[in-house]
Design a protein around this motif. Structure first.
Motif, short mmCIF file in Angstrom:
data_model
loop_
_atom_site.label_atom_id
_atom_site.label_comp_id
_atom_site.label_asym_id
_atom_site.label_seq_id
_atom_site.Cartn_x
_atom_site.Cartn_y
_atom_site.Cartn_z
N ALA A 50 -78.77 8.40 39.20
CA ALA A 50 -78.52 9.61 38.42
C ALA A 50 -77.02 9.82 38.20
N GLU A 51 -76.22 9.56 39.23
CA GLU A 51 -74.77 9.72 39.10
C GLU A 51 -74.19 8.69 38.14
N LEU A 52 -74.67 7.45 38.23
CA LEU A 52 -74.20 6.41 37.32
C LEU A 52 -74.60 6.72 35.88
N ALA A 53 -75.83 7.20 35.70
CA ALA A 53 -76.30 7.54 34.36
C ALA A 53 -75.47 8.69 33.77
N ALA A 54 -75.17 9.70 34.58
CA ALA A 54 -74.35 10.82 34.12
C ALA A 54 -72.96 10.35 33.73
#
Length: 79
Positions: A50-54
């Motif tokens: 989720a952090e990488l996608a954001a």
């Protein structure tokens, strides 16, 4: 495990410091190098998906996006 990592273009001073550190710890130069990498990377927290996608969304926010349906249609039309 047969993985190998070669580090090139190190300063002579850096190699000397690594050699002395390895000697102080009773390890080979290669073993000391492995231990430094292990310690540095074990302290690093792996980001979640989720952090990488954001982060990726933030990096591409101002770019013009083409819907996938359009790309698929264009690909089919080229055939």
């Amino acid at each position: 495990m047969a993985n190998a990592l070669h580090v090139r273009n190190l300063d002579d001073d850096l190699i000397g410091r690594l050699r002395r550190r390895a000697a102080r710890h009773g390890r080979s130069l290669e073993a000391e190098h492995r231990e430094i990498l292990r310690q540095a990377l074990s302290a690093e927290v792996e980001p979640s998906f989720a952090e990488l996608a954001a982060e990726m969304r933030a990096m591409t926010a101002k770019r013009q996006q083409t819907p996938s349906e359009t790309l698929l249609r264009e690909g089919r039309d080229e055939r």
